[in-house]
Design an enzyme around this catalytic site. Structure first.
Site, PDB file in Angstrom:
ATOM      1  N   GLY A   1       0.834  -1.192   0.000  1.00  8.78           N
ATOM      2  CA  GLY A   1       0.000   0.000   0.000  1.00  8.78           C
ATOM      3  C   GLY A   1       0.867   1.240   0.000  1.00  8.78           C
ATOM      4  O   GLY A   1       2.052   1.174   0.361  1.00  8.78           O
TER       5      GLY A   1
ATOM      6  N   GLN B   1       3.062   9.994   1.567  1.00  9.98           N
ATOM      7  CA  GLN B   1       4.368   9.336   1.715  1.00  9.98           C
ATOM      8  C   GLN B   1       5.337   9.692   0.586  1.00  9.98           C
ATOM      9  O   GLN B   1       6.531   9.439   0.689  1.00  9.98           O
ATOM     10  CB  GLN B   1       4.202   7.809   1.764  1.00  9.98           C
ATOM     11  CG  GLN B   1       3.471   7.312   3.001  1.00  9.98           C
ATOM     12  CD  GLN B   1       3.312   5.803   2.992  1.00  9.98           C
ATOM     13  OE1 GLN B   1       2.378   5.273   2.404  1.00  9.98           O
ATOM     14  NE2 GLN B   1       4.257   5.102   3.608  1.00  9.98           N
TER      15      GLN B   1
ATOM     16  N   CYS C   1       5.778  -0.239   7.626  1.00  9.87           N
ATOM     17  CA  CYS C   1       5.434   0.964   6.861  1.00  9.87           C
ATOM     18  C   CYS C   1       6.663   1.386   6.072  1.00  9.87           C
ATOM     19  O   CYS C   1       7.768   1.426   6.614  1.00  9.87           O
ATOM     20  CB  CYS C   1       5.010   2.077   7.822  1.00  9.87           C
ATOM     21  SG  CYS C   1       4.519   3.604   6.976  1.00  9.87           S
ATOM     22  N   LEU C   2       6.451   1.711   4.808  1.00  7.34           N
ATOM     23  CA  LEU C   2       7.568   2.132   3.961  1.00  7.34           C
ATOM     24  C   LEU C   2       8.201   3.419   4.490  1.00  7.34           C
ATOM     25  O   LEU C   2       9.351   3.715   4.162  1.00  7.34           O
ATOM     26  CB  LEU C   2       7.092   2.329   2.513  1.00  7.34           C
ATOM     27  CG  LEU C   2       6.597   1.043   1.818  1.00  7.34           C
ATOM     28  CD1 LEU C   2       5.994   1.371   0.461  1.00  7.34           C
ATOM     29  CD2 LEU C   2       7.732   0.033   1.669  1.00  7.34           C
TER      30      LEU C   2
ATOM     31  N   HIS D   1      -4.616   1.242   7.590  1.00  6.78           N
ATOM     32  CA  HIS D   1      -3.253   1.790   7.708  1.00  6.78           C
ATOM     33  C   HIS D   1      -3.091   2.994   6.769  1.00  6.78           C
ATOM     34  O   HIS D   1      -2.536   4.028   7.161  1.00  6.78           O
ATOM     35  CB  HIS D   1      -2.263   0.666   7.373  1.00  6.78           C
ATOM     36  CG  HIS D   1      -0.815   1.061   7.313  1.00  6.78           C
ATOM     37  ND1 HIS D   1       0.143   0.541   8.154  1.00  6.78           N
ATOM     38  CD2 HIS D   1      -0.143   1.902   6.478  1.00  6.78           C
ATOM     39  CE1 HIS D   1       1.328   1.061   7.849  1.00  6.78           C
ATOM     40  NE2 HIS D   1       1.189   1.887   6.833  1.00  6.78           N
ATOM     41  N   GLU D   2      -3.603   2.864   5.539  1.00 10.48           N
ATOM     42  CA  GLU D   2      -3.457   3.944   4.544  1.00 10.48           C
ATOM     43  C   GLU D   2      -4.361   5.132   4.877  1.00 10.48           C
ATOM     44  O   GLU D   2      -3.938   6.287   4.737  1.00 10.48           O
ATOM     45  CB  GLU D   2      -3.766   3.433   3.130  1.00 10.48           C
ATOM     46  CG  GLU D   2      -2.927   2.251   2.659  1.00 10.48           C
ATOM     47  CD  GLU D   2      -1.440   2.420   2.848  1.00 10.48           C
ATOM     48  OE1 GLU D   2      -0.957   3.563   2.927  1.00 10.48           O
ATOM     49  OE2 GLU D   2      -0.742   1.396   2.942  1.00 10.48           O
TER      50      GLU D   2
ATOM     51  N   HIS E   1      -2.779   7.285   7.313  1.00  9.16           N
ATOM     52  CA  HIS E   1      -1.774   8.194   6.730  1.00  9.16           C
ATOM     53  C   HIS E   1      -2.413   9.508   6.278  1.00  9.16           C
ATOM     54  O   HIS E   1      -1.804  10.567   6.402  1.00  9.16           O
ATOM     55  CB  HIS E   1      -1.111   7.541   5.498  1.00  9.16           C
ATOM     56  CG  HIS E   1       0.078   6.675   5.804  1.00  9.16           C
ATOM     57  ND1 HIS E   1       1.211   7.153   6.439  1.00  9.16           N
ATOM     58  CD2 HIS E   1       0.339   5.373   5.517  1.00  9.16           C
ATOM     59  CE1 HIS E   1       2.100   6.162   6.545  1.00  9.16           C
ATOM     60  NE2 HIS E   1       1.603   5.067   6.000  1.00  9.16           N
TER      61      HIS E   1
HETATM   62  O1  GNR Z   1       3.979  -2.609   2.598  1.00  9.71           O
HETATM   63  C1  GNR Z   1       3.283  -2.488   3.619  1.00  9.71           C
HETATM   64  N1  GNR Z   1       2.949  -3.599   4.328  1.00  9.71           N
HETATM   65  C2  GNR Z   1       2.004  -3.609   5.336  1.00  9.71           C
HETATM   66  C3  GNR Z   1       1.926  -4.729   6.135  1.00  9.71           C
HETATM   67  C4  GNR Z   1       0.989  -4.803   7.151  1.00  9.71           C
HETATM   68  C5  GNR Z   1       0.111  -3.768   7.346  1.00  9.71           C
HETATM   69  C6  GNR Z   1       0.191  -2.619   6.569  1.00  9.71           C
HETATM   70  C7  GNR Z   1       1.121  -2.541   5.559  1.00  9.71           C
HETATM   71  S1  GNR Z   1       1.180  -1.127   4.539  1.00  9.71           S
HETATM   72  C8  GNR Z   1       2.864  -1.148   4.075  1.00  9.71           C
HETATM   73  C9  GNR Z   1       3.159  -0.064   3.048  1.00  9.71           C
HETATM   74  C10 GNR Z   1       2.933   1.297   3.656  1.00  9.71           C
HETATM   75  O2  GNR Z   1       3.683   1.836   4.401  1.00  9.71           O
HETATM   76  N2  GNR Z   1       1.811   1.898   3.358  1.00  9.71           N
HETATM   77  O3  GNR Z   1       1.532   3.096   3.883  1.00  9.71           O
HETATM   78 NI    NI Z   2       2.555   3.141   5.811  1.00  7.43          NI
END
Ligand code: GNR
Ligand code: NI
Length: 177
Positions: free
Chosen positions: A46, A51, A97-98, A139-140, A143
């Site tokens: 995601g 980001q 999270c990236l 999660h997104e 953000h």
């Molecule tokens: O790549 C991602 N893996 C992930 C694994 C578990 C729960 C959420 C994520 S999102 C993350 C990529 C990211 O930072 N998206 O904002």
């Molecule tokens: Ni993230």
């Protein structure tokens, strides 16, 4: 065109609230494609526009395309997403999270969500998600509010993570966990 750069902690711009998208045109679709490319390249499942330095309410997701296996792409684009419903039952996933590279922790969230959004053609869509997709959507969407998965952890853990990234940045290196 150069690839989009993914912002990492301790960059404060990750805390900005993203603004709604006003028009879905070819320029926006080009940006969506660039986000997707950056997400696959990372690789991640995601990505939120904030980001890559664009605080707009745009998300790309592909939970099937975890590793760079060509031919299995199933990208979803969520524009101005709104979570309409969250289940009472919860699930736990180890999240990463990236923007917080190489740190992983378990987060408990509603197991299912129903989300309304605009697709890349500007059409209104609704989707019910469970499993990893439900976690990823939440999660997104976090953000877009300037919220990170470490905000779901204890203050002790969160402060430890932020301190490690701040210290590492000052010393021009990567944090070690
Ligand atoms: O790549 C991602 N893996 C992930 C694994 C578990 C729960 C959420 C994520 S999102 C993350 C990529 C990211 O930072 N998206 O904002
Ligand atoms: Ni993230």
């Amino acid at each position: 065109m150069a690839q989009l750069n993914i912002i990492t902690l301790p960059d404060r711009s990750l805390r900005r609230k993203s603004a709604p998208v006003e028009r879905i045109d070819d320029d926006l679709r080009t940006f969506l494609d660039r986000m997707l490319e950056a997400m696959y390249e990372a690789p991640g499942i995601g990505l939120a526009a904030v980001q890559v330095g664009e605080p707009r309410r745009i998300i790309t997701i592909d939970v099937a395309h975890k590793e760079n296996e060509e031919g299995t792409k199933s990208p979803i684009f969520l524009i101005n997403p709104e979570i309409l419903w969250r289940s009472d039952d919860t699930g736990i996933y180890e999240e990463g999270c990236l923007s917080i590279p190489e740190y992983y922790a378990e987060v408990e969230r509603p197991a299912k969500v129903r989300v309304k959004y605009l697709d890349r053609d500007g059409r209104e869509q609704e989707m019910e998600a469970d499993g990893l997709l439900a976690t990823c959507i939440q999660h997104e969407v976090d953000h877009l509010e300037g919220k990170l998965f470490i905000d779901h952890l204890s203050k002790l853990k969160r402060d430890m993570v932020v301190r490690k990234f701040s210290k590492a940045a000052k010393e021009g290196r990567k944090p070690v966990f």
